[in-house]
Design a protein around this motif. Structure first.
Motif, PDB file in Angstrom:
ATOM      1  N   TYR A   1      -1.938  51.272  11.805  1.00  0.00           N
ATOM      2  CA  TYR A   1      -1.214  50.962  10.572  1.00  0.00           C
ATOM      3  C   TYR A   1       0.269  51.318  10.659  1.00  0.00           C
ATOM      4  N   ARG A   2       0.602  52.274  11.515  1.00  0.00           N
ATOM      5  CA  ARG A   2       1.990  52.737  11.585  1.00  0.00           C
ATOM      6  C   ARG A   2       2.967  51.609  11.871  1.00  0.00           C
ATOM      7  N   SER A   3       2.541  50.628  12.668  1.00  0.00           N
ATOM      8  CA  SER A   3       3.440  49.527  13.033  1.00  0.00           C
ATOM      9  C   SER A   3       2.862  48.164  12.661  1.00  0.00           C
ATOM     10  N   ALA A   4       1.934  48.131  11.709  1.00  0.00           N
ATOM     11  CA  ALA A   4       1.242  46.882  11.381  1.00  0.00           C
ATOM     12  C   ALA A   4       2.105  45.880  10.634  1.00  0.00           C
ATOM     13  N   GLN A   5       3.159  46.318   9.962  1.00  0.00           N
ATOM     14  CA  GLN A   5       4.085  45.468   9.224  1.00  0.00           C
ATOM     15  C   GLN A   5       3.498  44.887   7.933  1.00  0.00           C
ATOM     16  N   HIS A   6       2.200  44.572   7.919  1.00  0.00           N
ATOM     17  CA  HIS A   6       1.571  43.981   6.737  1.00  0.00           C
ATOM     18  C   HIS A   6       0.274  44.721   6.429  1.00  0.00           C
ATOM     19  N   HIS A   7      -0.305  44.385   5.299  1.00  0.00           N
ATOM     20  CA  HIS A   7      -1.620  44.907   4.936  1.00  0.00           C
ATOM     21  C   HIS A   7      -2.656  44.373   5.927  1.00  0.00           C
ATOM     22  N   THR A   8      -3.556  45.245   6.388  1.00  0.00           N
ATOM     23  CA  THR A   8      -4.577  44.858   7.365  1.00  0.00           C
ATOM     24  C   THR A   8      -5.916  44.691   6.663  1.00  0.00           C
ATOM     25  N   LEU A   9      -6.520  43.510   6.836  1.00  0.00           N
ATOM     26  CA  LEU A   9      -7.775  43.162   6.164  1.00  0.00           C
ATOM     27  C   LEU A   9      -8.931  43.216   7.163  1.00  0.00           C
ATOM     28  N   TRP A  10     -10.032  43.907   6.780  1.00  0.00           N
ATOM     29  CA  TRP A  10     -11.171  44.125   7.687  1.00  0.00           C
ATOM     30  C   TRP A  10     -12.412  43.323   7.304  1.00  0.00           C
ATOM     31  N   THR A  11     -12.369  42.589   6.225  1.00  0.00           N
ATOM     32  CA  THR A  11     -13.577  41.902   5.751  1.00  0.00           C
ATOM     33  C   THR A  11     -13.984  40.721   6.618  1.00  0.00           C
ATOM     34  N   HIS A  12     -13.134  40.309   7.565  1.00  0.00           N
ATOM     35  CA  HIS A  12     -13.460  39.168   8.420  1.00  0.00           C
ATOM     36  C   HIS A  12     -13.800  39.586   9.851  1.00  0.00           C
ATOM     37  N   VAL A  13     -14.128  40.859  10.068  1.00  0.00           N
ATOM     38  CA  VAL A  13     -14.511  41.312  11.411  1.00  0.00           C
ATOM     39  C   VAL A  13     -15.860  40.700  11.774  1.00  0.00           C
ATOM     40  N   LYS A  14     -15.875  39.878  12.815  1.00  0.00           N
ATOM     41  CA  LYS A  14     -17.098  39.187  13.231  1.00  0.00           C
ATOM     42  C   LYS A  14     -17.697  39.757  14.504  1.00  0.00           C
TER      43      LYS A  14
ATOM     44  N   GLU B   1     -15.178  47.732   3.564  1.00  0.00           N
ATOM     45  CA  GLU B   1     -14.698  46.426   4.010  1.00  0.00           C
ATOM     46  C   GLU B   1     -15.483  45.885   5.199  1.00  0.00           C
ATOM     47  N   LEU B   2     -15.970  46.780   6.062  1.00  0.00           N
ATOM     48  CA  LEU B   2     -16.660  46.342   7.267  1.00  0.00           C
ATOM     49  C   LEU B   2     -18.091  45.938   6.938  1.00  0.00           C
ATOM     50  N   ARG B   3     -18.505  44.795   7.441  1.00  0.00           N
ATOM     51  CA  ARG B   3     -19.831  44.282   7.127  1.00  0.00           C
ATOM     52  C   ARG B   3     -20.827  44.609   8.234  1.00  0.00           C
ATOM     53  N   TYR B   4     -22.095  44.718   7.848  1.00  0.00           N
ATOM     54  CA  TYR B   4     -23.157  45.039   8.795  1.00  0.00           C
ATOM     55  C   TYR B   4     -23.594  43.824   9.620  1.00  0.00           C
ATOM     56  N   THR B   5     -23.040  42.666   9.327  1.00  0.00           N
ATOM     57  CA  THR B   5     -23.455  41.443  10.020  1.00  0.00           C
ATOM     58  C   THR B   5     -22.603  41.123  11.251  1.00  0.00           C
ATOM     59  N   SER B   6     -21.659  41.995  11.582  1.00  0.00           N
ATOM     60  CA  SER B   6     -20.829  41.759  12.769  1.00  0.00           C
ATOM     61  C   SER B   6     -21.702  41.796  14.029  1.00  0.00           C
ATOM     62  N   TRP B   7     -21.364  40.957  15.007  1.00  0.00           N
ATOM     63  CA  TRP B   7     -22.048  40.995  16.302  1.00  0.00           C
ATOM     64  C   TRP B   7     -21.507  42.171  17.111  1.00  0.00           C
ATOM     65  N   VAL B   8     -22.384  42.844  17.848  1.00  0.00           N
ATOM     66  CA  VAL B   8     -21.988  44.038  18.592  1.00  0.00           C
ATOM     67  C   VAL B   8     -22.259  43.834  20.075  1.00  0.00           C
ATOM     68  N   TYR B   9     -21.300  44.272  20.910  1.00  0.00           N
ATOM     69  CA  TYR B   9     -21.414  44.129  22.363  1.00  0.00           C
ATOM     70  C   TYR B   9     -20.965  45.417  23.043  1.00  0.00           C
ATOM     71  N   GLY B  10     -21.454  45.605  24.257  1.00  0.00           N
ATOM     72  CA  GLY B  10     -20.909  46.613  25.145  1.00  0.00           C
ATOM     73  C   GLY B  10     -20.109  45.920  26.233  1.00  0.00           C
ATOM     74  N   THR B  11     -19.285  46.664  26.937  1.00  0.00           N
ATOM     75  CA  THR B  11     -18.517  46.075  28.029  1.00  0.00           C
ATOM     76  C   THR B  11     -18.084  47.148  29.010  1.00  0.00           C
ATOM     77  N   ASP B  12     -17.877  46.741  30.254  1.00  0.00           N
ATOM     78  CA  ASP B  12     -17.280  47.622  31.254  1.00  0.00           C
ATOM     79  C   ASP B  12     -15.944  47.060  31.730  1.00  0.00           C
ATOM     80  N   LYS B  13     -15.428  46.093  30.976  1.00  0.00           N
ATOM     81  CA  LYS B  13     -14.131  45.489  31.274  1.00  0.00           C
ATOM     82  C   LYS B  13     -13.089  45.983  30.267  1.00  0.00           C
ATOM     83  N   PRO B  14     -11.799  45.883  30.616  1.00  0.00           N
ATOM     84  CA  PRO B  14     -10.772  46.227  29.622  1.00  0.00           C
ATOM     85  C   PRO B  14     -10.892  45.338  28.391  1.00  0.00           C
TER      86      PRO B  14
END
Length: 382
Positions: free
Chosen positions: A85-98, A122-135
């Motif tokens: 948030y320190r450098s976000a410039q605008h309001h950050t919305l989390w309701t569209h995290v998929k 704001e965060l929904r329980y319907t988001s898809w979740v993944y693991g990764t070993d890549k950046p």
């Protein structure tokens, strides 16, 4: 005159949308990445320009969408997000995290991560979740074919590719959260990666980098037991994924030739084999439907359905036994047998878990596989 006064009073009471903000005035997060290094969290937020998406869909333009990734660090996930948030410039919305992508190093902190994230409304329980070993930056900057909408990436719409090739079943946040709080449940967390070897575009300055699912992390009691590659989970896939739509099974011939079946709709019955020994012996009865994708033999004649069924049954039986023993040697409950024992034989599970790890006591005595070819995908004339 009275009517005019009433209209004037009503107009004064209309507040209007005085605080309405357009999409251009907000940072809309569509994907969240979480990493853990040197005792602190690093979060990555992927922003999507919805105004550009709307323009492109309306006009038919195919210019690549710009990608912005915010990065924050902190001793907790929420402090790392606040750092963004320190450098976000605008309001950050989390309701569209998929989609939420968690690195291998952060999987050991799942309880802390979800305790922080799910306190937000704001965060929904319907988001898809993944693991990764890549950046995570390499995943969040992956391309789409034909410069399509950035919302059509596989991590946002995994079911579409799963319908055509049911290799790794996508899971949602609600499923992962509920499973890590269970005493005996293991969940197969899809592993998201990127590849630049499988697609070529007529852009000389860049090779497309595309997303792909390469296997699963087996999460048990909130801990990562290990990684299993997609090619090493054929048997587990049929037993764990009851909604398997289609997955190819190759039936190689001894001397040249190839037969391929399309597997679908598996059904599994597991039973406990009574035994006086210290081990827990299981019997597996698997039935799976199939269709013929292709069939050839060394002489150019098609193999019979019965012969292909027999060969497929032998291959799948061998796969199940090998995968179980390989995973067990690495202390990975790939097949979820401990949860089955917990659900169906609770007293035995409780007695066993009091003496140590349950998986080490489980053995597979017998495996019966029945493959039923429903049709051959060919047109015949009687």
């Amino acid at each position: 005159m009275k009517a005019i006064i009433v209209l004037l009073v009503c107009s004064l009471l209309l507040t209007g949308c005085w605080d309405l903000k357009t999409v251009q005035d907000m940072n809309i997060v569509t994907a969240l990445g979480i990493d853990y290094k040197k005792d602190h969290y690093i979060v990555y937020v992927k922003l999507t320009d919805f105004s550009a998406v709307g323009t492109r869909e309306g006009s038919g333009e195919s210019k690549p969408a710009s990608t912005w990734i915010g990065i924050g660090e902190g001793s907790t996930v929420l402090l790392a997000i606040n750092d963004v948030y320190r450098s976000a410039q605008h309001h950050t919305l989390w309701t569209h995290v998929k989609a939420i992508v968690i690195t291998k190093s952060a999987l050991g902190k799942l309880e802390d991560i979800f305790d922080s994230l799910l306190r937000s409304r704001e965060l929904r329980y319907t988001s898809w979740v993944y693991g990764t070993d890549k950046p995570i930056t390499s995943i969040f900057t992956a391309d789409t074919t034909l410069n399509q909408s950035p919302l059509l990436l596989e991590m946002f719409e995994p079911k579409e590719t799963y319908k055509q090739r049911s290799a790794v079943l996508p899971i949602q946040l609600q499923q992962l959260v509920s499973s890590i709080r269970e005493p005996a449940t293991s969940v197969l967390l899809p592993v998201l990666s990127v590849t630049d070897r499988k697609w070529v575009a007529n852009q000389k300055d860049k090779t497309p980098s595309m997303m792909e699912l390469t296997g699963v992390f087996v999460i048990n009691k909130g801990a990562n037991e290990g990684w299993v590659a997609e090619k090493d989970m054929m048997g587990a896939r049929l037993i764990r994924y009851s909604h398997l739509v289609r997955y190819p099974l190759n039936l190689p011939e001894p001397i040249g030739g190839n037969n391929t079946l399309n597997l679908t709709s598996p059904s599994t019955k597991i039973s406990l084999n009574p035994d006086t020994s210290d081990s827990i012996n299981l019997n597996i009865n698997l039935t799976v439907n199939a269709t013929v994708l292709e069939t050839h033999d060394t002489k150019g004649f098609a193999a019979t359905d019965h012969a292909m069924e027999q060969k497929a049954q032998a291959i799948l039986k061998e796969d199940i036994l090998k995968e179980f023993n390989d995973a067990k040697s690495k202390h990975i409950d790939l097949f979820g047998f401990e949860e089955w024992l917990y659900r169906h034989h609770y007293d035995l599970w409780k007695q066993t878990v009091s003496r140590g790890p349950v998986l080490s006591k489980i053995k597979v005595d017998d495996v019966k596989v029945k493959v039923l070819i429903k049709h051959a995908n060919t047109y015949t004339i009687d």
